[in-house]
Design a protein around this motif. Structure first.
Motif, PDB file in Angstrom:
ATOM      1  N   PRO A  50       4.578 -15.923   2.129  1.00 34.68           N
ATOM      2  CA  PRO A  50       4.074 -16.032   0.748  1.00 34.68           C
ATOM      3  C   PRO A  50       3.053 -14.958   0.387  1.00 34.68           C
ATOM      4  CG  PRO A  50       3.203 -17.799   2.144  1.00 34.68           C
ATOM      5  CD  PRO A  50       4.278 -17.126   2.929  1.00 34.68           C
ATOM      6  N   ASP A  51       2.404 -14.353   1.375  1.00 31.12           N
ATOM      7  CA  ASP A  51       1.399 -13.335   1.092  1.00 31.12           C
ATOM      8  C   ASP A  51       2.000 -11.950   0.858  1.00 31.12           C
ATOM      9  OD1 ASP A  51      -0.669 -15.195   1.364  1.00 31.12           O
ATOM     10  OD2 ASP A  51      -0.811 -14.863   3.529  1.00 31.12           O
ATOM     11  N   THR A  52       3.090 -11.642   1.545  1.00 30.05           N
ATOM     12  CA  THR A  52       3.625 -10.273   1.494  1.00 30.05           C
ATOM     13  C   THR A  52       4.999 -10.164   0.846  1.00 30.05           C
ATOM     14  OG1 THR A  52       4.519 -10.550   3.732  1.00 30.05           O
ATOM     15  CG2 THR A  52       2.321  -9.585   3.531  1.00 30.05           C
ATOM     16  N   ALA A  53       5.747 -11.263   0.759  1.00 28.58           N
ATOM     17  CA  ALA A  53       7.077 -11.193   0.148  1.00 28.58           C
ATOM     18  C   ALA A  53       7.026 -10.691  -1.298  1.00 28.58           C
ATOM     19  CB  ALA A  53       7.764 -12.563   0.219  1.00 28.58           C
ATOM     20  N   PRO A  54       6.040 -11.113  -2.113  1.00 28.36           N
ATOM     21  CA  PRO A  54       5.986 -10.576  -3.491  1.00 28.36           C
ATOM     22  C   PRO A  54       5.846  -9.057  -3.535  1.00 28.36           C
ATOM     23  CG  PRO A  54       4.607 -12.540  -3.288  1.00 28.36           C
ATOM     24  CD  PRO A  54       5.033 -12.176  -1.904  1.00 28.36           C
ATOM     25  N   THR A  55       5.138  -8.473  -2.568  1.00 34.08           N
ATOM     26  CA  THR A  55       4.998  -7.020  -2.541  1.00 34.08           C
ATOM     27  C   THR A  55       6.336  -6.345  -2.288  1.00 34.08           C
ATOM     28  OG1 THR A  55       2.726  -7.216  -1.722  1.00 34.08           O
ATOM     29  CG2 THR A  55       3.821  -5.093  -1.418  1.00 34.08           C
TER      30      THR A  55
ATOM     31  N   LEU B  22      15.092 -11.434   0.120  1.00 30.42           N
ATOM     32  CA  LEU B  22      14.011 -11.060  -0.785  1.00 30.42           C
ATOM     33  C   LEU B  22      14.504 -10.142  -1.891  1.00 30.42           C
ATOM     34  CD1 LEU B  22      11.039 -10.383   1.679  1.00 30.42           C
ATOM     35  CD2 LEU B  22      11.700 -12.495   0.531  1.00 30.42           C
TER      36      LEU B  22
ATOM     37  N   THR C   5      -3.724  -3.467  -2.028  1.00 29.35           N
ATOM     38  CA  THR C   5      -2.730  -4.325  -1.377  1.00 29.35           C
ATOM     39  C   THR C   5      -2.706  -4.028   0.122  1.00 29.35           C
ATOM     40  OG1 THR C   5      -1.377  -4.277  -3.387  1.00 29.35           O
ATOM     41  CG2 THR C   5      -0.311  -5.012  -1.349  1.00 29.35           C
TER      42      THR C   5
ATOM     43  N   ARG D  72       9.339  -7.555  -3.001  1.00 23.33           N
ATOM     44  CA  ARG D  72      10.160  -7.690  -4.216  1.00 23.33           C
ATOM     45  C   ARG D  72       9.701  -6.691  -5.284  1.00 23.33           C
ATOM     46  NH1 ARG D  72       9.146 -13.443  -3.128  1.00 23.33           N
ATOM     47  NH2 ARG D  72      11.023 -14.375  -2.214  1.00 23.33           N
ATOM     48  N   TRP D  73       8.388  -6.528  -5.410  1.00 18.73           N
ATOM     49  CA  TRP D  73       7.838  -5.584  -6.388  1.00 18.73           C
ATOM     50  C   TRP D  73       8.268  -4.161  -6.066  1.00 18.73           C
ATOM     51  CZ3 TRP D  73       4.379  -1.516  -5.801  1.00 18.73           C
ATOM     52  CH2 TRP D  73       3.838  -0.989  -6.988  1.00 18.73           C
TER      53      TRP D  73
ATOM     54  N   THR E  94      11.898  -3.677  -7.110  1.00 22.46           N
ATOM     55  CA  THR E  94      12.033  -3.698  -8.569  1.00 22.46           C
ATOM     56  C   THR E  94      11.545  -2.392  -9.188  1.00 22.46           C
ATOM     57  OG1 THR E  94      11.756  -6.103  -8.624  1.00 22.46           O
ATOM     58  CG2 THR E  94      11.363  -4.906 -10.671  1.00 22.46           C
TER      59      THR E  94
ATOM     60  N   GLY F 171       6.897  -8.813   4.881  1.00 21.60           N
ATOM     61  CA  GLY F 171       7.493  -9.686   3.866  1.00 21.60           C
ATOM     62  C   GLY F 171       8.039 -10.971   4.452  1.00 21.60           C
TER      63      GLY F 171
END
Length: 432
Positions: A196-201, A306, A227, A203-204, A207, A168
């Motif tokens: 930018p490639d792994t940070a969304p994962t 994050l 993924t 956070r997901w 959540t 991330g």
């Protein structure tokens, strides 16, 4: 024809990254040549590069080859000479080597002894004890200095201390190295910034986990979506990982890493070294997870977060309560609150004979199966009585109240086969 004794030289350097092996070998060899001058010549050389002193001789490639040569009646040398005591030995290793050499008629020469070593000589025995104590003192001092420096750098400066960036994040330069000599060589310090490639994962994951999804469900979804897992995203730095799929362990490690909240955290793990047990019986180093009251947390945020602290703490307290095959829900009151007093790991919840319990199998689920100890298993109903005594609560207190008190006081219970002890946790995060 060689005049005098024929010597085998042995030397060692502990690292090839921070030392020049050729230079180290050269000065050790020069010391040995000065020592044996007039007594003979060095005819063969053995030199281990990148091997720590705590390694036994049989675990060092060149030293192991030298041991085999000593046992060979056609060895081609009459004595061995070591460049420096601390380069050759740790603990009582020298006693084993000298005993082997004596059985095969080979002398051992040390610069500190000024010539051949004789352990029947009281002065030489005292010298060896002094050199061994001095070597141990230097190891302990160096370790203490390094640990103290890392503690200050994390706490006061929030510095990234090396290793792989957490999934991330990625590493970016953060200015010149504070050590002027290192700065002149062009070295700099680094900090973490969101990838930018792994940070969304990441956070997901937080959540979805806070919404109540199980870790295994998250694993299945990530693999179904294709993924990239940490090992697949950065294969160059994860060459030791052969599986290129998400696992429950990889997801759980992300969900338990407090660095995603923006604080720098150090000393979550520690490595135990046994410097006092004789060399042949010494246990190899053991990595342990430290309780959070031993973590070192930066005083200020060191990188972008994050996940919020509230979400992180909520995920740590979340426990899945899924029905089993019979449709029953099993509740484990102390899930996440118990740690094994032997290995330091969190104890697993385990349902046996119609009741809740907790166990630790000391490495049976990890890679170090050769060091497995007996399983520690404790029934929940027995634990309630022990914990009530430890917290000075009435024995008749309800189990849910006992568990609530543990969480309210921010404590964990360290368990052994003989009893339990209470360990207070400092809040891991400022908002916790």
């Amino acid at each position: 024809m060689v005049d005098g004794l024929r010597f085998a030289f042995y030397g060692r350097t502990s690292t090839i990254e921070h030392q020049d092996p050729e230079t180290s070998r050269a000065w050790q060899l020069e010391v040995c040549e000065d020592l044996v001058a007039g007594h003979g010549r060095i005819v063969v050389s053995f030199f281990d590069a990148g091997r720590p002193r705590r390694d036994r001789w049989r675990d060092r490639p060149e030293a192991a080859e030298l041991l085999a040569a000593i046992r060979d009646p056609n060895r081609g040398f009459d004595a061995i000479v070591v460049g420096e005591f601390e380069r050759g030995f740790a603990g009582d290793q020298i006693e084993h080597v000298v005993a082997l050499c004596r059985r095969h008629g080979v002398q051992v020469w040390l610069p500190e002894a000024g010539g051949p070593l004789d352990l029947d000589n009281a002065e030489h025995r005292a010298l060896i004890r002094m050199l061994g104590a001095q070597a141990l003192r230097e190891v302990v001092r160096a370790r203490h200095r390094a640990m103290a420096a890392m503690r200050v750098q994390t706490r006061d400066h929030g510095r990234y201390l090396g290793g792989r960036a957490p999934y991330g994040y990625r590493l970016v330069p953060a200015g010149a190295h504070p050590n002027l000599a290192e700065a002149r060589r062009g070295r700099c310090v680094y900090r973490l910034e969101p990838d930018p490639d792994t940070a969304p994962t990441v956070r997901w994951l937080f959540t979805e986990r806070r919404a109540g999804r199980s870790v295994q469900d998250l694993v299945v979804t990530l693999n179904r979506q294709g993924t990239p897992c940490p090992a697949e995203h950065d294969p160059e730095r994860n060459q030791h990982r052969t599986r290129r799929r998400w696992t429950a362990q990889s997801v759980a490690s992300i969900l338990s890493n407090p660095r995603y909240t923006g604080w720098q955290v150090w000393n979550r793990q520690s490595v135990d070294h046994d410097h006092h047990t004789p060399g042949e019986r010494r246990r190899r180093r053991v990595t342990r997870w430290n309780p959070s009251n031993r973590w070192v947390v930066s005083r200020q945020r060191s990188h972008a977060q994050l996940v919020s602290e509230a979400d992180f703490v909520a995920v740590q307290r979340l426990r899945s309560n899924r029905p089993n095959r019979e449709g029953e829900s099993r509740e484990y009151l102390f899930a996440g609150l118990l740690r094994c007093g032997v290995c330091g790991r969190r104890m697993d919840s385990h349902w046996v004979h119609g009741r809740a319990g907790y166990r630790c199998r000391h490495g049976r689920t990890g890679p170090r199966t050769g060091h497995t100890l007996a399983t520690l298993y404790l029934r929940e109903d027995h634990l309630i009585t022990r914990i009530s005594h430890a917290l000075h609560m009435p024995v008749a207190a309800s189990p849910s109240r006992v568990a609530a008190q543990l969480r309210a006081r921010h404590v964990i219970i360290v368990c052994t086969a003989d009893g339990v002890s209470v360990e207070t946790l400092r809040p891991v995060l400022r908002a916790a």
